[in-house]
Design an enzyme around this catalytic site. Sequence first.
Site, PDB file in Angstrom:
ATOM      1  N   HIS A 124       0.838  -1.207   0.000  1.00 20.66           N
ATOM      2  CA  HIS A 124       0.000   0.000   0.000  1.00 20.66           C
ATOM      3  C   HIS A 124       0.872   1.257   0.000  1.00 20.66           C
ATOM      4  O   HIS A 124       0.639   2.182  -0.789  1.00 20.66           O
ATOM      5  CB  HIS A 124      -0.927   0.002   1.220  1.00 20.66           C
ATOM      6  CG  HIS A 124      -1.687   1.282   1.398  1.00 20.66           C
ATOM      7  ND1 HIS A 124      -2.732   1.653   0.569  1.00 20.66           N
ATOM      8  CD2 HIS A 124      -1.554   2.300   2.294  1.00 20.66           C
ATOM      9  CE1 HIS A 124      -3.204   2.827   0.952  1.00 20.66           C
ATOM     10  NE2 HIS A 124      -2.504   3.246   1.996  1.00 20.66           N
ATOM     11  N   ARG A 133       3.616  10.786  -5.284  1.00 18.71           N
ATOM     12  CA  ARG A 133       4.955  11.359  -5.482  1.00 18.71           C
ATOM     13  C   ARG A 133       5.671  10.611  -6.600  1.00 18.71           C
ATOM     14  O   ARG A 133       6.672   9.919  -6.363  1.00 18.71           O
ATOM     15  CB  ARG A 133       5.772  11.272  -4.173  1.00 18.71           C
ATOM     16  CG  ARG A 133       5.170  12.055  -3.014  1.00 18.71           C
ATOM     17  CD  ARG A 133       5.990  11.903  -1.731  1.00 18.71           C
ATOM     18  NE  ARG A 133       6.023  10.511  -1.261  1.00 18.71           N
ATOM     19  CZ  ARG A 133       5.069   9.949  -0.507  1.00 18.71           C
ATOM     20  NH1 ARG A 133       4.048  10.649  -0.102  1.00 18.71           N
ATOM     21  NH2 ARG A 133       5.155   8.669  -0.156  1.00 18.71           N
ATOM     22  N   ASP A 224     -11.460   2.815   7.109  1.00 19.39           N
ATOM     23  CA  ASP A 224     -10.980   4.185   7.305  1.00 19.39           C
ATOM     24  C   ASP A 224     -11.373   4.993   6.062  1.00 19.39           C
ATOM     25  O   ASP A 224     -10.584   5.195   5.142  1.00 19.39           O
ATOM     26  CB  ASP A 224      -9.456   4.153   7.500  1.00 19.39           C
ATOM     27  CG  ASP A 224      -8.855   5.541   7.553  1.00 19.39           C
ATOM     28  OD1 ASP A 224      -9.559   6.482   7.927  1.00 19.39           O
ATOM     29  OD2 ASP A 224      -7.650   5.667   7.202  1.00 19.39           O
ATOM     30  N   ARG A 228      -9.897  11.745  -0.635  1.00 19.81           N
ATOM     31  CA  ARG A 228      -8.577  11.877  -1.266  1.00 19.81           C
ATOM     32  C   ARG A 228      -8.270  13.284  -1.767  1.00 19.81           C
ATOM     33  O   ARG A 228      -7.103  13.694  -1.762  1.00 19.81           O
ATOM     34  CB  ARG A 228      -8.454  10.889  -2.422  1.00 19.81           C
ATOM     35  CG  ARG A 228      -8.605   9.435  -2.051  1.00 19.81           C
ATOM     36  CD  ARG A 228      -7.558   8.987  -1.071  1.00 19.81           C
ATOM     37  NE  ARG A 228      -7.694   7.552  -0.795  1.00 19.81           N
ATOM     38  CZ  ARG A 228      -7.104   6.953   0.220  1.00 19.81           C
ATOM     39  NH1 ARG A 228      -6.356   7.628   1.074  1.00 19.81           N
ATOM     40  NH2 ARG A 228      -7.272   5.650   0.403  1.00 19.81           N
ATOM     41  N   GLN A 231      -7.440  15.248   1.286  1.00 20.93           N
ATOM     42  CA  GLN A 231      -6.175  14.722   1.820  1.00 20.93           C
ATOM     43  C   GLN A 231      -4.976  15.201   1.010  1.00 20.93           C
ATOM     44  O   GLN A 231      -3.958  15.611   1.574  1.00 20.93           O
ATOM     45  CB  GLN A 231      -6.234  13.187   1.815  1.00 20.93           C
ATOM     46  CG  GLN A 231      -4.995  12.508   2.396  1.00 20.93           C
ATOM     47  CD  GLN A 231      -5.029  10.988   2.247  1.00 20.93           C
ATOM     48  OE1 GLN A 231      -5.947  10.419   1.653  1.00 20.93           O
ATOM     49  NE2 GLN A 231      -4.035  10.325   2.787  1.00 20.93           N
ATOM     50  N   THR A 334      -4.107   0.610   5.630  1.00 25.17           N
ATOM     51  CA  THR A 334      -4.720  -0.121   4.521  1.00 25.17           C
ATOM     52  C   THR A 334      -3.982  -1.416   4.256  1.00 25.17           C
ATOM     53  O   THR A 334      -2.758  -1.428   4.134  1.00 25.17           O
ATOM     54  CB  THR A 334      -4.691   0.725   3.247  1.00 25.17           C
ATOM     55  OG1 THR A 334      -5.220   1.998   3.542  1.00 25.17           O
ATOM     56  CG2 THR A 334      -5.486   0.066   2.128  1.00 25.17           C
TER      57      THR A 334
HETATM   58 CA    CA Z   1      -5.808   4.394   7.009  1.00 28.11          CA
END
Ligand code: CA
Length: 402
Positions: A124, A133, A224, A228, A231, A334
Amino acid sequence: MSASSWVPGANGSLFGLPNLPYGIASHAAAGLEPQPVVAIGAHVLPVRAVAGTGSGWFEGETLNPFLAAGRPAWQSVRANLGRLLSDPASREVVEPMLLPLDEVVLHLPFEVADYVDFYSSHHHAQNIGRIFRPDSEPLTPNWKHLPIGYHGRAGTVVVSGTDVIRPSGQRKAPSDARPSYGPETKLDIEAEVGFVVGSSTAIGTSVPAGSVRDHVFGVVLVNDWSARAIQAWEYVPLGPFLGKSFQTSISPWVVPLDALEPAMIKSPDQDPKPLPYLAEAQWGLDLALEVRLNGQVVACPPYGQMYWTPAQQLAHLTVNGASLRTGDLFASGTVSGPSRDQRGSLIELSWNGTEPIGLADGSTRTFLEDGDTVTITGTAPGADGTRLGLGEVTGTIRPALG
Ligand code: CA
């Protein structure tokens, strides 16, 4: 413990005698106020009257008093419940107390104290690094030296079945001149495993990796939910904040670690070797997760391949002297395996929206739409070839508030 129960249908089921997960249930018609129960087959057994304790461990509407009682209490109650549900001599007294599982309402099983979320799947972390990135090394330089985590929001941890209101927030794509505010456009899931802390510790002490089982009572499934777009704009330099804090869902059943001993496996080799405080007790759990989107299986993440283990996570969480409180929850991060169908989030499954997922109704998804339902289930190997169920954590997306 005998593997055989007198409860009809229990033997061979995911909630058979080797499991005995704890939850909080109510049943209005039967006059049952929210209180601790164990699941057995297709039934629940309220434990207040039968646990054989006078300590008030089961008097409240959460499991917290029992969690606080510590490992000897967890083991003696589990042994006692196992005897009652296997010994035919107990049947006459206990059977009338059983309630059908599909008739009870399941509540948040414990009051969540502090909530920490880790980032411990190598696959993950590598996938997310490549997506966010693309011009750098996918793993940050610290990743293989410590289990990276952040403190989440305990007050928005909810029980499975609670709707998820699409969050709104601030976002800015690299191509945007300035940030804007509005409903999240990339609402996602993260399939995780959570660990529930029972025994507390004092500030200034730490929990060695080898002592983690004295403090961790059991396991829940975690989704969770992740925004995105919010985030991606907010996370530098302090990590997740509003993209995560709007809601986190957990399964209603806490499966005791004592039930998961047959699922304990050696965790993957770690290179470089971690510092000594992280070097011992590298046991993992062979848990098989399934993620369903509107009923269709979209991923089967293998928890057993996680790089950092729960013992290492708890040792790290406390190595600075931070104390534990009963009801603390720490989640794995995750769970993703090496293959595409083992990825535990939509951002990985759709590669940040560039590879849509086809659904059986002919539609496609990159991220979640209003009305979508996501359900994560989990199973583990039990004794003698049986399987244990971790239950499910499910939630349906509702439109953003106007
Ligand atoms: Ca998480």
